[in-house]
Structure formats: structure tokens, C-alpha cells
Design an enzyme around this catalytic site. Structure first.
Site, PDB file in Angstrom:
ATOM      1  N   ASP A  63     -10.384  -4.633  -4.176  1.00  0.00           N
ATOM      2  CA  ASP A  63     -10.720  -4.011  -5.457  1.00  0.00           C
ATOM      3  C   ASP A  63     -11.775  -4.813  -6.206  1.00  0.00           C
ATOM      4  O   ASP A  63     -12.099  -5.940  -5.829  1.00  0.00           O
ATOM      5  CB  ASP A  63      -9.459  -3.836  -6.320  1.00  0.00           C
ATOM      6  CG  ASP A  63      -8.597  -5.096  -6.395  1.00  0.00           C
ATOM      7  OD1 ASP A  63      -9.073  -6.177  -6.017  1.00  0.00           O
ATOM      8  OD2 ASP A  63      -7.454  -5.002  -6.838  1.00  0.00           O
ATOM      9  N   ASN A 130       3.593  -5.471 -12.641  1.00  0.00           N
ATOM     10  CA  ASN A 130       4.116  -4.110 -12.801  1.00  0.00           C
ATOM     11  C   ASN A 130       4.275  -3.395 -11.454  1.00  0.00           C
ATOM     12  O   ASN A 130       4.541  -2.201 -11.402  1.00  0.00           O
ATOM     13  CB  ASN A 130       3.206  -3.281 -13.730  1.00  0.00           C
ATOM     14  CG  ASN A 130       1.808  -3.061 -13.140  1.00  0.00           C
ATOM     15  OD1 ASN A 130       1.508  -3.540 -12.058  1.00  0.00           O
ATOM     16  ND2 ASN A 130       0.970  -2.328 -13.852  1.00  0.00           N
ATOM     17  N   HIS A 132       1.873  -3.136  -9.108  1.00  0.00           N
ATOM     18  CA  HIS A 132       0.657  -2.570  -8.511  1.00  0.00           C
ATOM     19  C   HIS A 132       0.230  -3.383  -7.292  1.00  0.00           C
ATOM     20  O   HIS A 132       0.541  -4.564  -7.167  1.00  0.00           O
ATOM     21  CB  HIS A 132      -0.465  -2.397  -9.543  1.00  0.00           C
ATOM     22  CG  HIS A 132      -1.200  -3.620  -9.976  1.00  0.00           C
ATOM     23  ND1 HIS A 132      -1.767  -3.731 -11.229  1.00  0.00           N
ATOM     24  CD2 HIS A 132      -1.493  -4.778  -9.339  1.00  0.00           C
ATOM     25  CE1 HIS A 132      -2.374  -4.894 -11.321  1.00  0.00           C
ATOM     26  NE2 HIS A 132      -2.220  -5.552 -10.207  1.00  0.00           N
ATOM     27  N   GLU A 137      -2.170   1.562  -9.791  1.00  0.00           N
ATOM     28  CA  GLU A 137      -1.275   1.360 -10.922  1.00  0.00           C
ATOM     29  C   GLU A 137      -0.090   2.329 -10.863  1.00  0.00           C
ATOM     30  O   GLU A 137      -0.206   3.432 -10.313  1.00  0.00           O
ATOM     31  CB  GLU A 137      -2.041   1.593 -12.230  1.00  0.00           C
ATOM     32  CG  GLU A 137      -3.155   0.575 -12.487  1.00  0.00           C
ATOM     33  CD  GLU A 137      -2.629  -0.747 -13.055  1.00  0.00           C
ATOM     34  OE1 GLU A 137      -1.591  -1.228 -12.596  1.00  0.00           O
ATOM     35  OE2 GLU A 137      -3.301  -1.291 -13.958  1.00  0.00           O
TER      36      GLU A 137
HETATM   37  C1  GLP Z   1      -5.010  -8.266 -10.027  1.00  0.00           C
HETATM   38  C2  GLP Z   1      -5.452  -7.711  -8.667  1.00  0.00           C
HETATM   39  C3  GLP Z   1      -4.301  -7.575  -7.707  1.00  0.00           C
HETATM   40  C4  GLP Z   1      -3.464  -8.843  -7.724  1.00  0.00           C
HETATM   41  C5  GLP Z   1      -2.917  -9.036  -9.106  1.00  0.00           C
HETATM   42  C6  GLP Z   1      -1.930 -10.186  -9.208  1.00  0.00           C
HETATM   43  O1  GLP Z   1      -4.536  -7.289 -10.877  1.00  0.00           O
HETATM   44  N1  GLP Z   1      -6.089  -6.439  -8.766  1.00  0.00           N
HETATM   45  O2  GLP Z   1      -4.790  -7.296  -6.414  1.00  0.00           O
HETATM   46  O3  GLP Z   1      -2.445  -8.774  -6.788  1.00  0.00           O
HETATM   47  O4  GLP Z   1      -4.036  -9.283  -9.938  1.00  0.00           O
HETATM   48  O5  GLP Z   1      -2.498 -11.288  -9.810  1.00  0.00           O
HETATM   49  P1  GLP Z   1      -1.888 -12.722  -9.763  1.00  0.00           P
HETATM   50  O6  GLP Z   1      -1.922 -13.152  -8.337  1.00  0.00           O
HETATM   51  O7  GLP Z   1      -2.827 -13.526 -10.621  1.00  0.00           O
HETATM   52  O8  GLP Z   1      -0.522 -12.633 -10.303  1.00  0.00           O
END
Ligand code: GLP
Length: 235
Positions: A63, A130, A132, A137
């Protein structure tokens, strides 16, 4: 789904890097799906420190914010350069283009590029608090292909820690869809900390729920989830 419980973040990172290194050793021209967020930073460091040979590997990221300049230090392009591509040589890398004028055309290009590469051999995933995955989402309906998504307030709030303020977090993103993720031959999920414990529990509940997109991974037949003790602590 297989769950590996590690003592802490460092062990989770080492274990995750080991699985990726094994994939590349077995198939040097692997197509890897890569992820951003704070969770995989240690894993990328292990891969760099172990001098894993990426020279025949093609990578596709999950993404990217939209719109965002590639040189913005909060873009996922910048993150990947900083954590991996500035340190190792890959055969090719691709990330949804946050600078594309036509988002729909960029989404089609991205799906075609992955298909032309032969599909993803191993997809690395983090978890949004959440539930995702990528930027798919929670919603009543989820998309199959790469698409433009409006970020939820909870994701904007969760990611605000990386920006000067929540106002600066882009409101949209381009993300691989649930179909793109589920088509990967293998999936590797990494999660650490208490904030992910509820989602991890739901991922092993036997119930799938589009409002917790990570639960759909239960439909895939080759998923490994590596967690630290805190992410495994939900009752
Ligand atoms: C972002 C990315 C996700 C990732 C998430 C978790 O939202 N789009 O792909 O898994 O962050 O982030 P973190 O690893 O900082 O908790």
C-alpha cells in the site's frame, strides 16, 4: 493457520526474517509482497544484517498513502528505501504510486504488474489495531483488487504518531485488495504489543468478519502468524 509465539519484539523479528530468508534460499527469484508500519522494521534490519541476497527477488508493496510525494519522509516509498532498498540490491521493486494522476489506472497497472510477475510467493503483513491488513479497512464489504480507500478515523489516529499532527495524515491510500493478498502462495503475519492482542485472538476464532479484515486470512491455507507474548495475551 500456524502461530509462533516469541518472547519479545526482537525474537519475532528474527523469526520473521528467517522465514523470508528461507523463502529466498529455496527460490532465489521469489516475488515478495512487502509491508510497512513499525512492526516489520526489526525484521528488515535482520535481513540487512544477515546479508540476504535479494539480487533476483522482485518486490511489491502492499500500500501507499494517496496522494503523497515519493520524497515525503512519511511515504511508504521513503520507508522502504530507508529500511531496505538503500541497503540491499533487489532485481525490481514496485509500490503503488502515490503520485499517480489517475488512481484507478494506477490500481489496474499494479494488479497487472503482479500478475505478469507470476503472483506473490510470500506476502508479509502487519496488522492495523482495528484489524486492517494493507489498508483494507473494516467495512460491510471488502474489495478484491487494488483500490483507492478512504482511511478510517482510527487509522488516521493510529498513524498520526509518524506525522507532525493528525491533520497531516493523508485521508486516502492505494492498497492491494483482499483478493490480491489472498492470492499470495504464502502469508506471513507479524504482530507485537498489547494493541494487537484482540485482533490476533479474532484471527484464530474460527469466525470471519469483514469488520476485522485480518480474520479472512483464516480462509487461506498457508498462513504463519508470528507474535510476541503481549500480542498473544488476549483472554
Ligand atoms: C499501516 C499499514 C499496515 C500496517 C499497519 C500497522 O496502517 N498500512 O500495512 O500493518 O500500519 O502498523 P504498525 O506496524 O506500526 O502497528
Amino acid at each position: 493457520m500456524k502461530k509462533i509465539v516469541c518472547k519479545n519484539y526482537d525474537e519475532m523479528s528474527k523469526e520473521g526474517a528467517k522465514i523470508i530468508a528461507e523463502q529466498i534460499a529455496k527460490k532465489p527469484d521469489s516475488v515478495l509482497g512487502l509491508a510497512t508500519g513499525s512492526t516489520p522494521i526489526g525484521l528488515y534490519k535482520c535481513l540487512r544484517d544477515d546479508n540476504v541476497d535479494f539480487s533476483k527477488v522482485s518486490t511489491y508493496n502492499l500500500d501507499e498513502y494517496y496522494p503523497i510525494s515519493k520524497t515525503n519522509d512519511q511515504s511508504y516509498q521513503y520507508f522502504m528505501d530507508d529500511n531496505l532498498f538503500n541497503h540491499v540490491t533487489v532485481k525490481s521493486m514496485d509500490i503503488p504510486n502515490g503520485e499517480a494522476k489517475d488512481a484507478q489506472a494506477e490500481c489496474r497497472r499494479y494488479d497487472e504488474a503482479i500478475e505478469n510477475a507470476g503472483g506473490i510467493d510470500l506476502q508479509l503483513l502487519g496488522l492495523g489495531p482495528n484489524g486492517h491488513i494493507g489498508f483494507n479497512e473494516p467495512d460491510d464489504q471488502l474489495s478484491v483488487g487494488t483500490h483507492l480507500v478512504e482511511l478510517t478515523q482510527s487509522t488516521i489516529d493510529a498513524n498520526a504518531r509518524f506525522f507532525a499532527s493528525a491533520d497531516e495524515v493523508p485521508r486516502h491510500a492505494l492498497t492491494l485488495g483482499m483478493g490480491g493478498i489472498m492470492k499470495a502462495k504464502k502469508i506471513l503475519v507479524v504482530a507485537n504489543g498489547k494493541g494487537k492482542a484482540d485482533v490476533v485472538k479474532k484471527m484464530f476464532s474460527g469466525v470471519i468478519d469483514t469488520h476485522v479484515p485480518a480474520t479472512l486470512l483464516q480462509l487461506h491455507n498457508d498462513v504463519t502468524v508470528i507474535v510476541d507474548e503481549e500480542a498473544n495475551s488476549a483472554e
